[in-house]
Design a protein around this motif. Structure first.
Motif: not given
Length: 216
Positions: A64, A68, A95, A97, A99-102, A163, A213
């Motif tokens: 994580e 980030v 993955t 909460r 790091s999931e945005q990345h 995913q 990206t």
């Protein structure tokens, strides 16, 4: 790979064992592996890899914090891919909460740009369960060899495809039965995808794999 001498890599870890980089001493992951009946052999010469398993499988763990923080893990993975040689290279990405945005950007970089196999894990505990599964299945054929669509129906690869936005289990199964590799799926055009999953989801899949990206 810039890890161990060729003869050590060819031999691999003993039955039921895994070579583990020194930085993982006293980690929750290592303790979980021990609890799952995996023999841990710490090694200071694994280089870029964090774990070296039977069936010539090497693993890098992207935490994580790595995700980030940004660019450092990318440079490491490029070197990891370039040094891979005859090994099967996996990338475990933590993955959470935070790091999931990345994750979508990480996935595109690992799978599309580098052509490596990415498997998301929620924690070191999940990673330990995955590694133990591979080690205890060492007598079977390598579950991550990319040869046929049937091989891609491995539950872990199925979870990876789910995913993608708009792709549930049914559509993931249909995609993996049609495409012979993850890379072929990633490179498919919208028209080919539409014939399998319909117009809306095809556009979502195509955008997911082909939109820029951006930095980081």
């Amino acid at each position: 790979m810039e890890t161990k001498a060729p003869d050590a890599l060819d031999a691999g870890p003993p039955c039921g064992s895994v070579f583990v980089g020194d930085r993982w001493r006293r980690s929750p992951l290592t303790e979980r592996l021990k609890g799952a009946g995996v023999k841990i052999l710490f090694d200071s010469e694994l280089g870029l890899a964090d774990f070296y398993l039977p069936n010539r499988i090497c693993i890098v763990y992207v935490s994580e914090r790595d995700v980030v923080a940004g660019q450092d893990y990318k440079r490491k993975l490029v070197r990891y891919r370039n040094a891979g040689g005859r090994l099967q290279e996996l990338v475990l990405v933590e993955t959470t909460r935070l790091s999931e945005q990345h994750f979508a950007a990480v996935q595109r970089f690992v799978v599309l740009d580098l052509g490596l196999t990415l498997l998301p894990v929620g924690s070191q505990t999940d990673a330990a369960q995955l590694i133990a599964q591979i080690v205890h299945g060492e007598g079977r054929e390598n579950p991550f060899a990319r040869r046929s669509s049937s091989r891609l129906l491995d539950p872990l690869v199925l979870a990876l495809v789910q995913q993608v936005p708009g792709v549930g289990k049914v559509k993931a199964l249909a995609l993996l039965q049609h495409f012979s590799s993850i890379r072929q799926l990633c490179n498919a055009d919208a028209v080919e995808l539409e014939a399998i999953v319909g117009h809306v989801v095809a556009q979502q899949i195509h955008s997911f794999f082909h939109e820029p990206t951006g930095p980081g």
